[in-house]
Design a protein around this motif. Structure first.
Motif, PDB file in Angstrom:
ATOM      1  N   UNK A 128      91.472  77.258 -19.239  1.00 18.77           N
ATOM      2  CA  UNK A 128      91.686  77.103 -17.798  1.00 18.77           C
ATOM      3  C   UNK A 128      90.621  77.860 -17.013  1.00 18.77           C
ATOM      4  N   UNK A 129      89.989  78.858 -17.638  1.00 18.14           N
ATOM      5  CA  UNK A 129      89.015  79.706 -16.971  1.00 18.14           C
ATOM      6  C   UNK A 129      87.576  79.435 -17.400  1.00 18.14           C
ATOM      7  N   UNK A 130      87.387  78.977 -18.623  1.00 20.92           N
ATOM      8  CA  UNK A 130      86.011  78.833 -19.127  1.00 20.92           C
ATOM      9  C   UNK A 130      85.970  77.801 -20.245  1.00 20.92           C
ATOM     10  N   UNK A 131      85.000  76.888 -20.158  1.00 24.21           N
ATOM     11  CA  UNK A 131      84.751  75.928 -21.226  1.00 24.21           C
ATOM     12  C   UNK A 131      83.247  75.777 -21.383  1.00 24.21           C
ATOM     13  N   UNK A 132      82.827  75.478 -22.597  1.00 20.76           N
ATOM     14  CA  UNK A 132      81.395  75.340 -22.861  1.00 20.76           C
ATOM     15  C   UNK A 132      81.168  74.437 -24.061  1.00 20.76           C
ATOM     16  N   UNK A 133      80.057  73.740 -24.042  1.00 18.30           N
ATOM     17  CA  UNK A 133      79.548  73.024 -25.211  1.00 18.30           C
ATOM     18  C   UNK A 133      78.122  73.519 -25.412  1.00 18.30           C
ATOM     19  N   UNK A 134      77.901  74.428 -26.368  1.00 22.00           N
ATOM     20  CA  UNK A 134      76.563  74.997 -26.555  1.00 22.00           C
ATOM     21  C   UNK A 134      75.592  74.027 -27.222  1.00 22.00           C
ATOM     22  N   UNK A 162      88.043  74.083  -9.472  1.00 20.55           N
ATOM     23  CA  UNK A 162      86.780  73.416  -9.741  1.00 20.55           C
ATOM     24  C   UNK A 162      85.755  74.461 -10.174  1.00 20.55           C
ATOM     25  N   UNK A 163      85.187  74.343 -11.370  1.00 19.51           N
ATOM     26  CA  UNK A 163      84.361  75.427 -11.918  1.00 19.51           C
ATOM     27  C   UNK A 163      82.925  75.401 -11.406  1.00 19.51           C
ATOM     28  N   UNK A 164      82.236  76.499 -11.620  1.00 22.64           N
ATOM     29  CA  UNK A 164      80.790  76.539 -11.445  1.00 22.64           C
ATOM     30  C   UNK A 164      80.153  75.949 -12.692  1.00 22.64           C
ATOM     31  N   UNK A 165      79.383  74.879 -12.525  1.00 17.67           N
ATOM     32  CA  UNK A 165      78.799  74.167 -13.656  1.00 17.67           C
ATOM     33  C   UNK A 165      77.354  74.587 -13.866  1.00 17.67           C
ATOM     34  N   UNK A 166      77.011  74.832 -15.128  1.00 22.02           N
ATOM     35  CA  UNK A 166      75.623  75.040 -15.513  1.00 22.02           C
ATOM     36  C   UNK A 166      75.300  74.015 -16.590  1.00 22.02           C
ATOM     37  N   UNK A 167      74.484  73.018 -16.231  1.00 25.54           N
ATOM     38  CA  UNK A 167      74.166  71.919 -17.135  1.00 25.54           C
ATOM     39  C   UNK A 167      72.706  72.044 -17.547  1.00 25.54           C
ATOM     40  N   UNK A 168      72.459  72.013 -18.837  1.00 23.38           N
ATOM     41  CA  UNK A 168      71.104  72.164 -19.368  1.00 23.38           C
ATOM     42  C   UNK A 168      70.687  70.887 -20.079  1.00 23.38           C
ATOM     43  N   UNK A 169      69.559  70.321 -19.677  1.00 28.15           N
ATOM     44  CA  UNK A 169      69.037  69.125 -20.336  1.00 28.15           C
ATOM     45  C   UNK A 169      68.382  69.527 -21.656  1.00 28.15           C
ATOM     46  N   UNK A 204      81.221  75.707 -17.973  1.00 28.64           N
ATOM     47  CA  UNK A 204      82.060  75.500 -16.797  1.00 28.64           C
ATOM     48  C   UNK A 204      82.879  76.777 -16.613  1.00 28.64           C
ATOM     49  N   UNK A 205      82.618  77.498 -15.536  1.00 36.15           N
ATOM     50  CA  UNK A 205      83.177  78.829 -15.322  1.00 36.15           C
ATOM     51  C   UNK A 205      84.098  78.825 -14.093  1.00 36.15           C
ATOM     52  N   UNK A 206      85.396  79.058 -14.309  1.00 36.96           N
ATOM     53  CA  UNK A 206      86.359  79.156 -13.203  1.00 36.96           C
ATOM     54  C   UNK A 206      87.072  80.495 -13.246  1.00 36.96           C
TER      55      UNK A 206
END
Length: 208
Positions: A128-134, A162-169, A204-206
């Motif tokens: 609910x607070x943090x999700x990531x796909x490294x 709604x989380x703060x998104x950091x998307x890396x190509x 995704x950081x909430x």
């Protein structure tokens, strides 16, 4: 250090009991404090009752009660929370490691036994607070003639906000657009060619 607990409204005006186990490699003075924070732009936070004890190398259970302030006259801002603070004072010549376990806050004045959750329950709550796909996630299209590709992702667990998104190509494209909510997000890339797919990783950081 501290731990933030979602929403300050739920227990407003009520008595709560805080309990946890603690030990140390030395004998520092240890403080535990409960604080109400009414969020950004809200009423200034207030410090509540705190417990003070001298630690030892044996586990000891700390329990204390406090009554939270009511909502009367308070202004709620963004991300209000209840916070637990722990800190300790080493002397100028010695330091100590401190270990804390089985922290619990509950309504009322009597502390009950700690309730363990299984791995799946803990993971669901944390997501609910943090999700990531490294690693790499494949987008839904290829570069083709227009060189564009769009990817999307549905979160495993609906996030707190709604989380703060950091998307890396992770491919040859360039991220040019993104949008999302607590349920998931999409992202668009360009600069691709032929049958080159866009690959990306994200966080995704909430957190409060």
């Amino acid at each position: 250090f501290s731990h933030k607990i979602e929403d300050v409204r739920t227990l407003a005006g009520k008595t709560i009991v805080v309990s946890f186990w603690v030990k140390s490699s030395g004998t520092p003075t240890f403080y535990s404090r409960t604080k109400q924070n009414f969020g950004g732009g809200g009423t200034a936070s207030g410090h509540l009752t705190h417990a003070t004890t001298t630690l030892s190398t044996s586990w000891q259970k700390i329990t204390y009660t406090t009554t939270l302030g009511t909502m009367s006259g308070k202004t709620i801002g963004t991300n209000p929370y209840l916070e637990l603070n722990w800190y300790w004072a080493n002397t100028s010549t010695t330091t100590a490691d401190v270990y804390i376990a089985q922290v619990k806050i509950e309504e009322g004045s009597t502390a009950t036994s700690f309730e363990s959750k299984n791995y799946g329950e803990e993971l669901r709550d944390c997501q609910r607070y943090y999700q990531a796909v490294p690693g790499s996630v494949l987008s839904s299209g290829y570069g083709g003639g227009d060189e564009y590709s769009r990817g999307s992702h549905i979160f495993h667990q609906t996030m707190r906000a709604s989380p703060t998104l950091t998307i890396t190509d992770n491919s040859s494209g360039t991220l040019i657009a993104q949008a999302g909510s607590e349920y998931g997000f999409y992202c668009t890339f360009n600069g691709l060619s032929g049958t080159t797919a866009s690959l990306f990783s994200f966080t995704a950081d909430a957190e409060l």
